[in-house]
Design an enzyme around this catalytic site. Structure first.
Site, PDB file in Angstrom:
ATOM      1  N   ILE A  28       0.816  -1.220   0.000  1.00  0.00           N
ATOM      2  CA  ILE A  28       0.000   0.000   0.000  1.00  0.00           C
ATOM      3  C   ILE A  28       0.848   1.267   0.000  1.00  0.00           C
ATOM      4  O   ILE A  28       0.322   2.362  -0.161  1.00  0.00           O
ATOM      5  CB  ILE A  28      -1.017   0.024   1.165  1.00  0.00           C
ATOM      6  CG1 ILE A  28      -0.318  -0.036   2.520  1.00  0.00           C
ATOM      7  CG2 ILE A  28      -2.042  -1.101   0.994  1.00  0.00           C
ATOM      8  CD1 ILE A  28      -1.240   0.256   3.695  1.00  0.00           C
ATOM      9  N   GLY A  45      13.406  -7.529   4.254  1.00  0.00           N
ATOM     10  CA  GLY A  45      12.986  -8.127   5.505  1.00  0.00           C
ATOM     11  C   GLY A  45      13.249  -7.352   6.775  1.00  0.00           C
ATOM     12  O   GLY A  45      13.259  -7.942   7.853  1.00  0.00           O
ATOM     13  N   HIS A 100       9.007 -11.810   3.405  1.00  0.00           N
ATOM     14  CA  HIS A 100       8.272 -11.285   2.261  1.00  0.00           C
ATOM     15  C   HIS A 100       9.205 -10.998   1.104  1.00  0.00           C
ATOM     16  O   HIS A 100      10.320 -10.554   1.282  1.00  0.00           O
ATOM     17  CB  HIS A 100       7.429 -10.058   2.618  1.00  0.00           C
ATOM     18  CG  HIS A 100       8.149  -8.934   3.282  1.00  0.00           C
ATOM     19  ND1 HIS A 100       8.638  -8.994   4.568  1.00  0.00           N
ATOM     20  CD2 HIS A 100       8.468  -7.701   2.834  1.00  0.00           C
ATOM     21  CE1 HIS A 100       9.200  -7.847   4.893  1.00  0.00           C
ATOM     22  NE2 HIS A 100       9.131  -7.043   3.846  1.00  0.00           N
TER      23      HIS A 100
END
Length: 130
Positions: free
Chosen positions: A30, A86, A93
């Site tokens: 986002i 990370g 991720h």
């Protein structure tokens, strides 16, 4: 306490989910570097990627490949950049980033603040290519 990513997996907070199976999930960042920047994570909350079991790490990368190909078709770009940093969230991720220049994967530059509508639109475009 559950990571913010685990809270997205559990649907405790909203996320712009791109793809999901029983072991992995992908959703839009986002605060992306570029629109279409997607995070691919294991559902198992493991902080450091190299602490994943071998089969989980391999599965994560195969899942990320599928997502990356969909992002590449949905978002105009020369190629897809992949990064594992990370440090921001203690949950493994993989960043999938549409690239037109090396600067598109410069994590030190200011992030974008796209509208909810823009995020929903790009998420739908990517899902159509899965």
């Amino acid at each position: 306490m559950a990571s913010i990513f685990t809270r997205i997996i559990n649907r405790e907070i909203p996320g712009y989910i791109i793809a999901e199976d029983d072991r992995y999930i992908a959703f839009l960042d986002i605060s992306p570097l570029v629109l279409g920047h997607t995070l691919v994570i294991p559902k198992q909350e493991v902080d450091y990627i190299f602490n994943l079991e071998d089969d989980a790490l391999a599965g994560l990368m195969v899942f990320a490949k599928k997502v990356a190909k969909a992002v590449e078709k949905a978002v105009p770009c020369k190629r897809i950049g992949v990064s594992v940093i990370g440090l921001e969230v203690p949950h493994t991720h993989v960043h999938i980033v549409p690239m037109n220049s090396a600067d598109d994967v410069n994590f030190t530059r200011a992030k974008l603040s796209p509208s909810k509508e823009a995020l929903a639109e790009v998420a739908e475009k990517i899902r159509k290519h899965l």
